[in-house]
Design an enzyme around this catalytic site. Structure first.
Site, PDB file in Angstrom:
ATOM      1  N   LYS A  14       0.825  -1.211   0.000  1.00 52.42           N
ATOM      2  CA  LYS A  14       0.000   0.000   0.000  1.00 52.42           C
ATOM      3  C   LYS A  14       0.868   1.273   0.000  1.00 52.42           C
ATOM      4  O   LYS A  14       0.683   2.135  -0.849  1.00 52.42           O
ATOM      5  CB  LYS A  14      -0.856  -0.088   1.277  1.00 52.42           C
ATOM      6  CG  LYS A  14      -2.020   0.774   1.405  1.00 52.42           C
ATOM      7  CD  LYS A  14      -2.955   0.246   2.503  1.00 52.42           C
ATOM      8  CE  LYS A  14      -2.327  -0.137   3.829  1.00 52.42           C
ATOM      9  NZ  LYS A  14      -1.908   0.962   4.700  1.00 52.42           N
ATOM     10  N   ARG A  89     -10.427   2.459   7.481  1.00 55.97           N
ATOM     11  CA  ARG A  89     -10.054   1.102   7.882  1.00 55.97           C
ATOM     12  C   ARG A  89     -11.276   0.290   8.278  1.00 55.97           C
ATOM     13  O   ARG A  89     -11.161  -0.894   8.539  1.00 55.97           O
ATOM     14  CB  ARG A  89      -9.154   1.137   9.113  1.00 55.97           C
ATOM     15  CG  ARG A  89      -7.666   1.343   8.910  1.00 55.97           C
ATOM     16  CD  ARG A  89      -6.991   0.252   8.126  1.00 55.97           C
ATOM     17  NE  ARG A  89      -5.722  -0.193   8.682  1.00 55.97           N
ATOM     18  CZ  ARG A  89      -4.553   0.390   8.483  1.00 55.97           C
ATOM     19  NH1 ARG A  89      -4.457   1.470   7.762  1.00 55.97           N
ATOM     20  NH2 ARG A  89      -3.454  -0.127   9.008  1.00 55.97           N
ATOM     21  N   ARG A 128      11.315  -5.638   6.460  1.00 54.88           N
ATOM     22  CA  ARG A 128      10.964  -4.291   5.985  1.00 54.88           C
ATOM     23  C   ARG A 128      11.675  -3.182   6.772  1.00 54.88           C
ATOM     24  O   ARG A 128      11.692  -3.162   7.990  1.00 54.88           O
ATOM     25  CB  ARG A 128       9.450  -4.086   6.067  1.00 54.88           C
ATOM     26  CG  ARG A 128       9.016  -2.706   5.622  1.00 54.88           C
ATOM     27  CD  ARG A 128       7.595  -2.662   5.191  1.00 54.88           C
ATOM     28  NE  ARG A 128       6.670  -2.596   6.306  1.00 54.88           N
ATOM     29  CZ  ARG A 128       5.367  -2.392   6.142  1.00 54.88           C
ATOM     30  NH1 ARG A 128       4.863  -2.284   4.934  1.00 54.88           N
ATOM     31  NH2 ARG A 128       4.582  -2.334   7.185  1.00 54.88           N
ATOM     32  N   ARG A 163       9.781  -0.546  11.703  1.00 56.90           N
ATOM     33  CA  ARG A 163       8.594  -0.157  12.452  1.00 56.90           C
ATOM     34  C   ARG A 163       8.370  -1.096  13.627  1.00 56.90           C
ATOM     35  O   ARG A 163       8.582  -2.304  13.512  1.00 56.90           O
ATOM     36  CB  ARG A 163       7.369  -0.189  11.528  1.00 56.90           C
ATOM     37  CG  ARG A 163       7.229   1.077  10.749  1.00 56.90           C
ATOM     38  CD  ARG A 163       6.182   0.985   9.698  1.00 56.90           C
ATOM     39  NE  ARG A 163       4.957   0.326  10.113  1.00 56.90           N
ATOM     40  CZ  ARG A 163       3.858   0.298   9.379  1.00 56.90           C
ATOM     41  NH1 ARG A 163       3.848   0.889   8.206  1.00 56.90           N
ATOM     42  NH2 ARG A 163       2.785  -0.316   9.796  1.00 56.90           N
ATOM     43  N   ARG A 174      -2.781  -7.786  13.160  1.00 54.40           N
ATOM     44  CA  ARG A 174      -3.206  -6.772  12.185  1.00 54.40           C
ATOM     45  C   ARG A 174      -3.976  -7.414  11.034  1.00 54.40           C
ATOM     46  O   ARG A 174      -4.933  -6.843  10.514  1.00 54.40           O
ATOM     47  CB  ARG A 174      -1.981  -6.006  11.651  1.00 54.40           C
ATOM     48  CG  ARG A 174      -1.326  -5.153  12.730  1.00 54.40           C
ATOM     49  CD  ARG A 174      -0.033  -4.551  12.242  1.00 54.40           C
ATOM     50  NE  ARG A 174      -0.258  -3.575  11.208  1.00 54.40           N
ATOM     51  CZ  ARG A 174       0.602  -3.287  10.230  1.00 54.40           C
ATOM     52  NH1 ARG A 174       1.750  -3.904  10.164  1.00 54.40           N
ATOM     53  NH2 ARG A 174       0.325  -2.378   9.341  1.00 54.40           N
TER      54      ARG A 174
HETATM   55  P1  AMP Z   1      -0.384   1.446   8.413  1.00 52.94           P
HETATM   56  O1  AMP Z   1       0.855   2.279   8.352  1.00 52.94           O
HETATM   57  O2  AMP Z   1      -1.459   1.922   7.467  1.00 52.94           O
HETATM   58  O3  AMP Z   1      -0.113  -0.017   8.287  1.00 52.94           O
HETATM   59  O4  AMP Z   1      -0.990   1.674   9.888  1.00 52.94           O
HETATM   60  C1  AMP Z   1      -0.250   1.367  11.051  1.00 52.94           C
HETATM   61  C2  AMP Z   1      -1.154   1.369  12.268  1.00 52.94           C
HETATM   62  O5  AMP Z   1      -1.726   2.678  12.443  1.00 52.94           O
HETATM   63  C3  AMP Z   1      -2.347   0.433  12.195  1.00 52.94           C
HETATM   64  O6  AMP Z   1      -2.019  -0.887  12.582  1.00 52.94           O
HETATM   65  C4  AMP Z   1      -3.288   1.100  13.188  1.00 52.94           C
HETATM   66  O7  AMP Z   1      -2.878   0.848  14.513  1.00 52.94           O
HETATM   67  C5  AMP Z   1      -3.058   2.566  12.908  1.00 52.94           C
HETATM   68  N1  AMP Z   1      -3.951   3.109  11.860  1.00 52.94           N
HETATM   69  C6  AMP Z   1      -3.589   3.524  10.600  1.00 52.94           C
HETATM   70  N2  AMP Z   1      -4.645   3.959   9.915  1.00 52.94           N
HETATM   71  C7  AMP Z   1      -5.710   3.828  10.736  1.00 52.94           C
HETATM   72  C8  AMP Z   1      -7.105   4.105  10.596  1.00 52.94           C
HETATM   73  N3  AMP Z   1      -7.623   4.582   9.453  1.00 52.94           N
HETATM   74  N4  AMP Z   1      -7.912   3.836  11.666  1.00 52.94           N
HETATM   75  C9  AMP Z   1      -7.424   3.349  12.817  1.00 52.94           C
HETATM   76  N5  AMP Z   1      -6.126   3.048  13.014  1.00 52.94           N
HETATM   77  C10 AMP Z   1      -5.266   3.288  11.986  1.00 52.94           C
END
Ligand code: AMP
Length: 219
Positions: A14, A89, A128, A163, A174
């Protein structure tokens, strides 16, 4: 093109595709994960709550994320379109986002669903690394994705970071949340006829497919 949403299982590419599309069409890519990670650095109750949720791979409360998105998309660099990487999400966020767009007189034009097998995506997690400065992504597990110099960004020479939620255990958590919370969005956007499926097993092929979907022009 007005605005684009990327939906994908964790580690399905993504962020990588959002960065490529951002460059190709000259529109900003907004990662809610990045916005939330940036909020972790203070020592406030809100920041501590976000830190806890992120470290466990859990979703952060809808109202917090909605506020962050709204504050970001009203900025002038989003006037000609923008990409949302990681938002919405869940269906509640998608409904609230529809309302937000109406209020701001903006439109959602494409929802890109990146499809990748769970085990393949999980492999990508283990090695990663990302650059906190220019957001480039590397992976020590794949020859063609290693940085030239270990731990250093090829593009801006910044130190690469891993991360805190990129472990196999947190990945499973996740992924379960993706199945339960995020996958219902597929039907939600299919019903609006704006969902496009893209096979994400090869980065370049996926990028070309997305460009074909979005068309040549940024209009
Ligand atoms: P990502 O970088 O998109 O994989 O997001 C990393 C983490 O941020 C996720 O596992 C959630 O804990 C949080 N997060 C990101 N986007 C959202 C969202 N739209 N709603 C709620 N939590 C989010």
């Amino acid at each position: 093109m007005e605005s684009i949403i990327f939906i994908a299982p964790p580690a399905a590419g993504k962020g990588t595709q959002a960065a490529l599309i951002s460059k190709q069409y000259n529109i900003p890519s907004i990662s809610t994960g990045d916005l939330l990670r940036a909020c972790q650095n203070e020592d406030t109750p809100l920041s501590n709550l976000i830190k806890e949720r992120l470290s466990k791979g859990m979703l952060v409360d809808d109202d917090i994320v909605l506020e962050l998105v709204k504050n970001r998309i009203v900025k002038s660099d989003c006037d000609n379109g923008y990409i949302l990487d990681g938002f919405p999400r869940n269906v509640a966020q998608a409904i609230a986002y529809d309302e937000m767009l109406k209020t701001l007189n903006k439109k959602l034009s494409h929802v890109i669903l990146l499809e990748l097998d769970k085990e393949e995506a999980k492999k990508r997690i283990v090695g990663r690394l990302s650059c906190p400065n220019c957001k480039s992504i590397y992976n020590d597990m794949f020859e063609n994705m290693k940085p030239k110099e270990k731990g250093i960004c090829d593009k801006c020479q910044n130190s690469l970071v891993k991360r805190s939620d990129d472990s196999a255990e947190v990945y499973d958590e996740r992924y379960d949340i993706y199945l339960k919370e995020t996958m219902p969005l597929i039907e939600f956007y299919e019903n609006k006829n704006i969902l496009y499926r893209v096979d994400s097993s090869n980065k370049d092929v996926a990028f070309n497919s997305i460009c074909n979907i979005l068309g040549e022009n940024n209009d």
